[in-house]
Every structure is written in C-alpha cells, then in structure tokens.
Design a protein around this motif. Sequence first.
Motif: not given
Lengths: 219, 219
Positions: B9-12, B16-18, B21-23
């Motif tokens: 899903s685009r939610f997943e 994952n993408e965010l 980026r954050i970590i």
Amino acid sequence: MKQPPASSSRFEYAINELRLRIINGGSEPGSLLAEGAVARELGVSRVPVREALFALERDGLVEFSETGRAFVKELSPRDFEELYVLRLALEPVATGLAVESLRKDASALEKNIEATKRASSLLKVTALDLDFHEIILEACGNARLLKLWRSLRSELELWLGRLHRSKQIQTSGTREEIVSAHCHLLESFRTKTTAVCERKMREHILGWREWLPVLFEDE
Amino acid sequence: MKQPPASSSRFEYAINELRLRIINGGSEPGSLLAEGAVARELGVSRVPVREALFALERDGLVEFSETGRAFVKELSPRDFEELYVLRLALEPVATGLAVESLRKDASALEKNIEATKRASSLLKVTALDLDFHEIILEACGNARLLKLWRSLRSELELWLGRLHRSKQIQTSGTREEIVSAHCHLLESFRTKTTAVCERKMREHILGWREWLPVLFEDE
DNA sequence: CACTTTTAAACGGTATACAATATGAAGCAG
DNA sequence: CTGCTTCATATTGTATACCGTTTAAAAGTG
C-alpha cells in the motif's frame, strides 16, 4: 443520523462518539465498524471516521482484519492477562517517580477519595478509581508513561463497561474496599519510602487482578 | 519525485520512506513535514501521507504542533530519560516471561550473536543489538508488550541514527562489548532463575543508559 | 442436502477538490 | 529601528468521487 458537532473537530467528535458506543455496548463486540456506515450515522464524511478508527485501534478498542476492516474489539482472558502484565510493569514505576511530587501536594488524591465516598453508582466509583491511578501517572512526570496509561485505561474501561452490563455488582461493598485501599496507598505515599510505595501499588494492582475475573467466571 | 510503489500500500510506502528520511537524517530535526509537500515528493496523494504521519507520531519520530502540523521530532536528554524508564520497566518483565521459551529454543539469539560478530559497520551492530532485544520481546508472548517495544525501538533507532551521524564511534570495541554482554545474558537464560534473568536484563539496559549519553556530551 | 460458482452490493484505499485557518512576509505607524 | 496590521500563500480539515477488492447472498451443481 446524528448532528455533526458545532465546535471541535469532526475527528474528535467521531472518536468520542465511537468510544461511547464501544464502551457502553452500543455496538456489540466483534461487530463491523464500516467507515461508510459510521460516517453516515454520525453525519460526517469517511475521512475523520477513518482516522478515529485508527486512533481507537491504538487504544485497543478496535481491531482490524487483514483486509483492513475495523471491528469492535472482542475481549479474551488472554487480553486481560496482557493488560495486567503492563499495568504491573508500568504503574509501580510511575508510582515511584510520582511519590515525591505527591508528598508535596496530595490534594488531587484527597479530593478523589472524597468524591468516591459520595459516588452514587458503581460506574462512577470505577471511573473515579481509574482517575485515582491517572492522577499518579500525571504526577510521575513522564509523558510517555502517561500516554501509555491513557491507552491502557481505555481498555480497562472497555472491560469494566462490559462487566457492568453483564453482571450486577454490589456498589456499596466495592466502594468501601476501593476507598480503603486508596487511603492506605495515600498514607504510604506520605510516610513510606519510594520502594515501599512501589510495592504497595504493585500489591494493589495484584488485588484487582484477582478480583476482576472472578466476576466474569460464573455467568 | 520518487516512484510510487508497485506492490504494497501507499501508506506503507509513505511510512517506510518517511522513517528512512527521519532516522537517516534526510530531514533535519524540527523541520516541517507538510502533507502536501511530502505527498508531491513521494508521488502519492496526501491521504496516505497523512496516515503515515499519524502512525509515526505514535512511534515518536514525528511531533504535531497544536495546529496540526507535523515536524521531525527533536530529541532532548529528557526524552532519552523517559525512553529508558520505559525500557527498564518493560524489558525485564518481558525477559522474565520469555525465559522459559528461550530455554527451549535459543537458536534465534545464537544466530543473532554470530551475525553480530561478523557485522561490518557499527550501524549493523546496533541494529543487531536491537534485534537481539526484539527476539526476547517476541518470545515473551505478550502482543501488547511487543507492540510497545517496536514503538520504543523506533525512538532508539532515531537516537542511534543521530548519534552515528554526529560522532564517529569506534566499531570494534563496541561490537566486542555487545557480543560479550549478549553471551552473558544468553548464558543466564539457560542456567539461572527467572528472577535472576530479569535482574541481568535490567543491569544490561542500565549499562547502556550510562554509556549512550556519554557519546553526546562532548560535541 | 451439502458444496461450489456466480454476482451484485459493500467496502476500503486513494486521489482530488474545496473551504477554513494558520503562517510568515510585506507594509505601515509610532 | 521596533512593534503592529494586512494580506497573499501555505497548510490542514473535510467532503466527495473513483476503482479495485472483498464479501456474503443467490444461484447453480453434484
């Protein structure tokens, strides 16, 4: 179709409305909470309902199937056990952290006990009991711990709501027991060491863990 | 603009993408994560991004302002302290619950230790360390506890990621220490009582609590 | 009667649109 | 130069629309 709210967000409206339904038994355990249907009933669109359902999953009031459908959470003895493992892990620690602050100002706990003495229904007594614990969690100064407690509290309210509907519990005896236990705890906070307070809280929770399921067994 | 994902899903995809980026520091602590901007960058609509941001808030990687804007979480010593209070409250309990199961089958822990010995970078070593703890949380058989751990793990990864970028930590020494500590724990699980295992885990976590902030102080 | 297969409705995931609000910069008054 | 007001823009909250999938009931089959 209910009235959409005037103030506050529709997300909050949806989450509060769903909470009430689930905890008060308006929706049966295991029943489907379809976004569209709920949205129509509440008079809002699917979007805030969807978000409310996700939030309620975090609080343990809603379960999602693999295909993404939301259902009213069904409770099992297993859930009860898991819940109390967490209470036993977290609340004594929170109590230890809170003792110093509570020693300085115990007025919130005192007021709570007085209110419990005057409470008319068992529902109010149990709500005040949870408030008593929440006061401690607020005083412990750990925001994550408090957040976690609020989530556990949701599940506890679900248990108590169902318990209350399935059985007639004697209000008076329960009230006296709770008041007495809370007075005892408060006295410990005032006079004992942190470690002792932690232990007392642990025993207090253990007592409830014994007591609550008994009310379920002989249905 | 990145490629929207083929499967899942685009939610997943968004979450994952965010996370990455954050970590990994792709987005600076405190910077705004505007739904629209992120959605454009990821090539999806705002809806899955919005849900991802809510989910990441739960994991402590994102903070919301009062007006509902999402920001990359900023870490303070206070956060570190709160996090470790939770680790200390939860992991020893989970360890106690897991001991019996781990005694029967410790292969996952053994494999983890072997992999740690072979790991090339500190990043991998710390990831394997978290895996080691996660194996125990999985073995404890309490789904709520495991969920909670996963959320704590997110925050720990955020700390470790930033630590890794701000300092060069010596890989070899750290690796040896971790391997040794984990071997010691594993041996305890095999031969000691549950209570002792809980205490050992507690001491293990306390050790890290001492060690980690030291790496921050002298920037 | 039990067990598939079919099929229409229900439902969730996602995109897009629009309205209300918040934000931050430019302009203005002191 | 400083502090307040104005205003264009960015951003969120919510509604609606569309599509693919799931679901459960009806129809068919042995």
